[in-house]
Design a protein around this motif. Structure first.
Motif, PDB file in Angstrom:
ATOM      1  N   PHE A   1      38.035  39.561  33.136  1.00 20.49           N
ATOM      2  CA  PHE A   1      39.340  38.982  33.454  1.00 20.49           C
ATOM      3  C   PHE A   1      40.454  40.002  33.227  1.00 20.49           C
ATOM      4  CE2 PHE A   1      43.262  36.964  32.070  1.00 20.49           C
ATOM      5  CZ  PHE A   1      43.507  36.045  33.082  1.00 20.49           C
ATOM      6  N   TRP A   2      40.400  40.704  32.122  1.00 18.53           N
ATOM      7  CA  TRP A   2      41.495  41.613  31.766  1.00 18.53           C
ATOM      8  C   TRP A   2      41.560  42.804  32.708  1.00 18.53           C
ATOM      9  CZ3 TRP A   2      44.450  38.946  28.882  1.00 18.53           C
ATOM     10  CH2 TRP A   2      43.910  38.014  27.981  1.00 18.53           C
ATOM     11  N   LEU A   3      40.430  43.362  33.048  1.00 17.38           N
ATOM     12  CA  LEU A   3      40.423  44.471  33.994  1.00 17.38           C
ATOM     13  C   LEU A   3      40.863  43.996  35.372  1.00 17.38           C
ATOM     14  CD1 LEU A   3      39.846  47.433  34.449  1.00 17.38           C
ATOM     15  CD2 LEU A   3      37.441  46.865  34.860  1.00 17.38           C
ATOM     16  N   GLY A   4      40.420  42.790  35.765  1.00 17.99           N
ATOM     17  CA  GLY A   4      40.850  42.223  37.036  1.00 17.99           C
ATOM     18  C   GLY A   4      42.351  42.021  37.077  1.00 17.99           C
ATOM     19  N   LEU A   5      42.955  41.573  35.956  1.00 18.55           N
ATOM     20  CA  LEU A   5      44.401  41.373  35.900  1.00 18.55           C
ATOM     21  C   LEU A   5      45.141  42.697  35.993  1.00 18.55           C
ATOM     22  CD1 LEU A   5      46.745  39.366  35.485  1.00 18.55           C
ATOM     23  CD2 LEU A   5      46.476  39.688  33.023  1.00 18.55           C
ATOM     24  N   VAL A   6      44.636  43.709  35.298  1.00 20.49           N
ATOM     25  CA  VAL A   6      45.270  45.033  35.326  1.00 20.49           C
ATOM     26  C   VAL A   6      45.257  45.615  36.735  1.00 20.49           C
ATOM     27  CG1 VAL A   6      45.010  47.421  34.529  1.00 20.49           C
ATOM     28  CG2 VAL A   6      44.844  45.540  32.898  1.00 20.49           C
ATOM     29  N   ILE A   7      44.202  45.373  37.492  1.00 18.24           N
ATOM     30  CA  ILE A   7      44.121  45.889  38.865  1.00 18.24           C
ATOM     31  C   ILE A   7      44.953  45.020  39.808  1.00 18.24           C
ATOM     32  CG2 ILE A   7      42.580  46.405  40.792  1.00 18.24           C
ATOM     33  CD1 ILE A   7      40.352  46.850  38.759  1.00 18.24           C
ATOM     34  N   ALA A   8      44.939  43.709  39.601  1.00 23.70           N
ATOM     35  CA  ALA A   8      45.609  42.790  40.521  1.00 23.70           C
ATOM     36  C   ALA A   8      47.120  42.987  40.553  1.00 23.70           C
ATOM     37  CB  ALA A   8      45.273  41.342  40.160  1.00 23.70           C
ATOM     38  N   LEU A   9      47.744  43.284  39.407  1.00 24.41           N
ATOM     39  CA  LEU A   9      49.207  43.391  39.360  1.00 24.41           C
ATOM     40  C   LEU A   9      49.742  44.548  40.208  1.00 24.41           C
ATOM     41  CD1 LEU A   9      50.104  42.469  35.675  1.00 24.41           C
ATOM     42  CD2 LEU A   9      50.224  41.057  37.736  1.00 24.41           C
ATOM     43  N   PRO A  10      49.234  45.768  40.073  1.00 22.36           N
ATOM     44  CA  PRO A  10      49.750  46.827  40.955  1.00 22.36           C
ATOM     45  C   PRO A  10      49.411  46.598  42.424  1.00 22.36           C
ATOM     46  CG  PRO A  10      47.933  47.643  39.609  1.00 22.36           C
ATOM     47  CD  PRO A  10      48.316  46.325  39.059  1.00 22.36           C
TER      48      PRO A  10
ATOM     49  N   VAL B   1      47.757  31.439  36.592  1.00 21.26           N
ATOM     50  CA  VAL B   1      47.403  30.030  36.803  1.00 21.26           C
ATOM     51  C   VAL B   1      46.006  29.873  37.394  1.00 21.26           C
ATOM     52  CG1 VAL B   1      48.206  29.649  39.187  1.00 21.26           C
ATOM     53  CG2 VAL B   1      48.510  27.851  37.478  1.00 21.26           C
ATOM     54  N   ALA B   2      45.431  30.970  37.887  1.00 25.49           N
ATOM     55  CA  ALA B   2      44.132  30.883  38.574  1.00 25.49           C
ATOM     56  C   ALA B   2      43.012  30.274  37.725  1.00 25.49           C
ATOM     57  CB  ALA B   2      43.727  32.269  39.086  1.00 25.49           C
ATOM     58  N   PRO B   3      42.897  30.590  36.427  1.00 25.78           N
ATOM     59  CA  PRO B   3      41.792  29.991  35.661  1.00 25.78           C
ATOM     60  C   PRO B   3      41.948  28.496  35.389  1.00 25.78           C
ATOM     61  CG  PRO B   3      42.505  32.071  34.677  1.00 25.78           C
ATOM     62  CD  PRO B   3      43.536  31.685  35.691  1.00 25.78           C
ATOM     63  N   ILE B   4      43.134  27.934  35.550  1.00 28.10           N
ATOM     64  CA  ILE B   4      43.312  26.509  35.246  1.00 28.10           C
ATOM     65  C   ILE B   4      43.538  25.660  36.497  1.00 28.10           C
ATOM     66  CG2 ILE B   4      44.120  26.865  32.891  1.00 28.10           C
ATOM     67  CD1 ILE B   4      46.959  26.608  33.852  1.00 28.10           C
TER      68      ILE B   4
ATOM     69  N   LEU C   1      38.531  28.748  45.484  1.00 30.27           N
ATOM     70  CA  LEU C   1      37.845  29.650  44.568  1.00 30.27           C
ATOM     71  C   LEU C   1      38.203  29.284  43.133  1.00 30.27           C
ATOM     72  CD1 LEU C   1      38.470  33.110  46.311  1.00 30.27           C
ATOM     73  CD2 LEU C   1      36.564  31.533  46.652  1.00 30.27           C
ATOM     74  N   SER C   2      37.354  29.688  42.213  1.00 36.12           N
ATOM     75  CA  SER C   2      37.639  29.447  40.798  1.00 36.12           C
ATOM     76  C   SER C   2      37.534  30.760  40.034  1.00 36.12           C
ATOM     77  CB  SER C   2      36.666  28.415  40.210  1.00 36.12           C
ATOM     78  OG  SER C   2      35.333  28.883  40.305  1.00 36.12           O
ATOM     79  N   VAL C   3      38.323  30.865  38.977  1.00 38.47           N
ATOM     80  CA  VAL C   3      38.313  32.054  38.124  1.00 38.47           C
ATOM     81  C   VAL C   3      37.885  31.618  36.731  1.00 38.47           C
ATOM     82  CG1 VAL C   3      39.703  33.890  37.096  1.00 38.47           C
ATOM     83  CG2 VAL C   3      40.147  33.154  39.452  1.00 38.47           C
ATOM     84  N   PRO C   4      36.855  32.246  36.161  1.00 45.13           N
ATOM     85  CA  PRO C   4      36.400  31.843  34.815  1.00 45.13           C
ATOM     86  C   PRO C   4      37.466  32.125  33.761  1.00 45.13           C
ATOM     87  CG  PRO C   4      35.294  33.852  35.506  1.00 45.13           C
ATOM     88  CD  PRO C   4      36.044  33.355  36.708  1.00 45.13           C
TER      89      PRO C   4
END
Length: 305
Positions: free
Chosen positions: A61-70, A209-212, A119-122
């Motif tokens: 999740f954390w690596l995905g968030l770091v990549i998703a923002l830029p 908000v994706a995980p909830i 889609l769902s995000v764990p």
């Protein structure tokens, strides 16, 4: 009843924080650039899809968030370069029509790339579970993390806009863009920075908000309507107003949906109270907006014309 009130108040605060993350970028774009961007909601949706994609690729999740923002920032800058900068000098009607068309294009593009199925995000393991609040009442750690992230973002925006040079330029551009340009500031570059930053904030809200919530096409439209309500209540161009208005809207909407039917049972039959409460609850934020505009037509912190 007290536990229910506290629980729903926290839910309302969390909802308000998400609205603020979307509204902050839009109020900067609207207030500084005088640009009506109906497609701002799709940036929120794209942020959620980007997180779902990168979490699936990386497994983190954390690596995905770091990549998703830029990537969300880059997506916003591409839209600004290809489409929006050609609309800055056009009428508001042209801006509305063009950005509404962009909503449909991006929604269809999302369906082509990711499909129409939600889609769902764990949930990240670090933020899973709940923490005790009062007595037996517990609250999800992840929702607390959303509140904390939103508050830190609000503090960062306050410091940036009120205590940095770029913040000074943003305030000056909101007051008199032509004068700022005449003093040698590249106003187009300033607009590009504002738009890209607003896109990243919207993408961040969608990612959080994706995980909830389920990630699905068109998820940005509902939040966009509430975002415009927040901007109108808070005052166009005011980050402080957007923050306070977002919290108000989040609390009124959440508490109204929960306690409206309960209060109506004092004067109506239970079945009638439930039906009436469900009908009236979505109207409360618009009643709030009308009441505030009646007393303060420019919004809570808007500039008087």
């Amino acid at each position: 009843m007290t536990n229910l009130l506290l629980l729903q108040a926290l839910n309302g605060l969390q909802f308000g924080i998400l609205l603020f993350l979307v509204a902050a970028g839009l109020t900067l774009v609207f207030g500084i650039m005088d640009f009506i961007n109906l497609a701002h909601g799709v940036l929120y949706m794209v942020g959620a899809y980007l997180l779902a994609t990168f979490v699936g690729v990386t497994g983190s999740f954390w690596l995905g968030l770091v990549i998703a923002l830029p990537v969300a920032l880059a997506f916003g800058l591409v839209l600004e370069f290809l489409i929006f900068r050609r609309l800055y000098d056009r009428s508001h009607l042209d801006q509305v029509l063009a950005t509404f068309g962009l909503i449909m294009i991006v929604n269809e593009g999302v369906k082509i790339i990711w499909g129409a199925a939600p889609l769902s995000v764990p949930m990240p393991e670090l933020l899973s579970g709940s923490v005790p609040l009062v007595g037996p009442l517990q609250y999800p750690v992840y929702r607390i993390a959303i509140i904390a992230a939103g508050l830190l973002t609000a503090l960062g925006l306050y410091l940036m806009i009120g205590h940095t040079r770029i913040g000074m330029l943003l305030r000056a551009g909101a007051s008199n863009g032509a004068m700022v340009s005449a003093l040698g500031v590249n106003i187009r570059r300033l607009f590009m920075i504002v738009f890209g930053f607003g896109a990243m904030l919207a993408g961040f809200a969608g990612a959080m908000v994706a995980p909830i919530l389920s990630v699905d096409p068109g998820m940005g439209e509902s939040v966009l309507i509430l975002t415009f309500v927040v901007i109108v209540i808070g005052g166009i161009g005011s980050i402080r107003g957007a923050f306070i208005a977002a919290i108000l809207v989040g609390l009124v909407d959440t508490l109204g949906r929960t306690f409206g039917p309960i209060l109506l049972r004092m004067v109506l039959e239970p079945s009638a109270a439930s039906q009436t409460g469900r009908t009236l609850a979505p109207m409360l934020i618009y009643i709030l907006m009308a009441a505030i505009l009646f007393f303060r037509p420019a919004g809570l912190f808007g500039r008087k014309s």
